[in-house]
Design an enzyme around this catalytic site. Structure first.
Site, PDB file in Angstrom:
ATOM      1  N   HIS A   1       0.830  -1.204   0.000  1.00  0.00           N
ATOM      2  CA  HIS A   1       0.000   0.000   0.000  1.00  0.00           C
ATOM      3  C   HIS A   1       0.869   1.260   0.000  1.00  0.00           C
ATOM      4  CE1 HIS A   1      -3.674   2.324   1.223  1.00  0.00           C
ATOM      5  NE2 HIS A   1      -2.752   3.116   1.754  1.00  0.00           N
ATOM      6  N   GLU A   2       1.833   1.314   0.913  1.00  0.00           N
ATOM      7  CA  GLU A   2       2.684   2.502   0.997  1.00  0.00           C
ATOM      8  C   GLU A   2       3.598   2.624  -0.208  1.00  0.00           C
ATOM      9  OE1 GLU A   2       1.749   4.591   3.003  1.00  0.00           O
ATOM     10  OE2 GLU A   2       0.575   3.342   4.365  1.00  0.00           O
TER      11      GLU A   2
ATOM     12  N   HIS B   1       1.827   4.688  -2.779  1.00  0.00           N
ATOM     13  CA  HIS B   1       2.003   6.125  -2.543  1.00  0.00           C
ATOM     14  C   HIS B   1       3.384   6.590  -3.000  1.00  0.00           C
ATOM     15  CE1 HIS B   1      -1.677   7.027  -0.408  1.00  0.00           C
ATOM     16  NE2 HIS B   1      -1.459   6.116   0.524  1.00  0.00           N
TER      17      HIS B   1
ATOM     18  N   GLU C   1      -4.550   7.834  -3.022  1.00  0.00           N
ATOM     19  CA  GLU C   1      -5.077   6.559  -2.551  1.00  0.00           C
ATOM     20  C   GLU C   1      -5.409   5.621  -3.711  1.00  0.00           C
ATOM     21  OE1 GLU C   1      -5.359   5.070   0.416  1.00  0.00           O
ATOM     22  OE2 GLU C   1      -4.188   6.769   1.153  1.00  0.00           O
TER      23      GLU C   1
END
Length: 489
Positions: free
Chosen positions: A254-255, A258, A284
């Site tokens: 997930h990170e 980003h 997101e």
């Protein structure tokens, strides 16, 4: 130098100072000794004072009046600088510094209260944070206090627009959840010990598979996973539970989404308003498509299963198919960051309603825990067992990020659109994922979205990448197809 060049040079230094402030925040959550909390709060407040003075410098108004754009990039740059100037000149320097100092202190107080399961140790601080955010909203608002804060994270969005979207999403999500939870076969949870060091090694392998550039980034541990920075310094964090490796692995992916967005922005935009993600919703969209549509797909989980077997031996899962079902297991858990794709948006809708009521004064901080617990029981059918599983679980409210939460669901919606467009355009995505490489997908995302940074407004960024205006329908269709297959519906 022209007026535009003078303004751009001034903005360059403001953006660089902002990056330094962000690095102080990263350090506070990863490396800073606990005893330095008060000192760091003063440091951040001092730097925020400098930044606020630059962002409200009266010369900006003069430069904006005289500057002439000669390209799309310059026109958008001027628009974003004007937007920032207009917002910042409405906020008194005293309030900006006070908010910076308090939210820095609040973060440490929240972390300790969360660890000790002691809401009373944090509520007085949260009351002060909410008071200052209400004051900030009053400075910025042209009518609606919550919309004034939301605009910081998703420019142009309104709570009515998002509320209507959530109202359209909720019935299909709830109906699908009930069908899934009523299915005859339910995947079992993992029951094994997964050592921390091995989890982190596999997390690094996953980050590499998704194109994270380690020469411009690093992985550290944090209470609440986050990414920080951009350009040539885009850092990520994760956390580890030795009973649940998915917490670490999928927080990392997930990170990485980003961070890859930030690493992928055109270097020519660095230290300009275009040199960062255009909104938190678009940000997101990258983290969620990396984590879910790609990272939780059957081809990628098949590859990950083999890495897990190599690393941990027999951990009680018999096949790649069974592993895929466990990775996507639907259960009404307490923690948003660990939530399955069906429950995740229900977590966001809960927070959206509560924080909107906090800012408008309909809900007071002293009543927040009770309101949270009642809403959670109604939405998830489970009673909250402790504060760290309830209203103390997220860092967002302690650090003043009111208006941020709905962008998570908006990011899911954007990710659904991007996934549909990307898979129509790029053959071979699944074959590559099965080999442990997300390159065909991430290359498409970089070319169609990430490289452009803040060049276009949020919804226009998604429409430019996809070829159609964003809508929640592709996300809901994807979820129904995926979970119907997994659960045999």
């Amino acid at each position: 130098m022209t007026a535009y060049q003078e303004l751009a040079a001034f903005q360059h230094d403001t953006e660089a100072l902002g990056a330094i402030a962000e690095r102080l925040g990263w350090d506070q959550e990863t490396m800073m000794p606990r005893g330095a909390t008060d000192q760091r709060a003063d440091e951040i407040a001092a730097l925020e004072g400098v930044l606020h003075a630059r962002r409200t410098d009266p010369r900006i108004e003069d430069w904006l009046a005289r500057a002439e754009a000669t390209s799309e990039v310059e026109a958008r740059t001027l628009d974003l600088i004007a937007r920032s100037y207009n917002r910042n000149t409405r906020i008194p320097a005293r309030l900006a510094a006070e908010l910076a100092r308090l939210t820095s202190l609040s973060q440490g107080i929240w972390a300790e209260a969360r660890a000790n399961e002691d809401p009373s140790a944090f509520l007085p601080t949260l009351e002060e944070v909410v008071r200052l955010k209400r004051e900030e909203a009053e400075c910025l608002s042209n009518g609606d206090l919550y919309d004034a804060l939301l605009d910081d994270y998703e420019p142009g969005a309104t709570h009515r627009q998002l509320g209507a979207m959530f109202d359209r999403m909720r019935p299909r999500l709830v109906a699908l959840r009930e069908r899934v939870l009523g299915a005859e076969t339910q995947p079992a949870a993992l029951n094994h010990v997964f050592p921390e060091a091995t989890q982190l090694r596999i997390a690094r392998i996953c980050a590499t598979a998704f194109g994270y550039d380690w020469t411009r980034g690093r992985l550290d541990m944090a209470v609440h996973p986050f990414s920080s920075g951009g350009g040539n310094d885009a850092r990520i964090t994760t956390r580890v539970s030795e009973s649940d490796p998915f917490n670490c692995l999928y927080s990392t992916i997930h990170e990485v989404g980003h961070a890859c967005y930030e690493q992928g922005i055109d270097p020519a935009y660095r230290f300009t308003p275009l040199g960062r993600g255009v909104s938190m919703g678009v940000h997101e969209s990258q983290s969620r498509i990396y984590e879910n549509q790609l990272g939780r797909s059957a081809p990628f989980t098949g590859w990950l299963y083999q890495r897990m077997v190599e690393a941990f031996g027999d951990f009680g899962v018999a096949s790649p198919e069974a592993f895929h079902a466990i990775v996507n297991r639907v259960t009404p858990g307490f923690i948003r960051t660990e939530a399955d794709e069906l429950h995740y948006n229900l977590h966001i809708m809960l927070r959206f309603d509560l924080e909107r009521d906090l800012i408008t004064g309909k809900l007071e901080v002293t009543d927040l825990e009770e309101a949270w617990n009642a809403r959670f029981a109604a939405d998830f059918g489970v009673a909250v067992d402790r504060p760290s599983h309830g209203f103390l679980q997220d860092v967002h409210w302690p650090v003043g990020l009111f208006g941020y939460f709905p962008t998570y669901s908006l990011g899911n919606v954007y990710a659904g659109c991007l996934n549909q467009a990307m898979r129509a355009a790029v053959p071979g995505i699944d074959a590559s994922l099965a080999q442990g490489s997300a390159a065909p997908a991430t290359d498409w995302l970089r070319a169609h979205l990430q490289t452009h940074g803040g060049l276009r407004p949020p919804a226009a960024t998604i429409e430019h990448a996809c070829g159609f205006a964003p809508t929640e329908v592709p996300l809901l269709d994807y979820l129904e197809a995926k979970f119907s297959a997994i659960y045999g519906l």
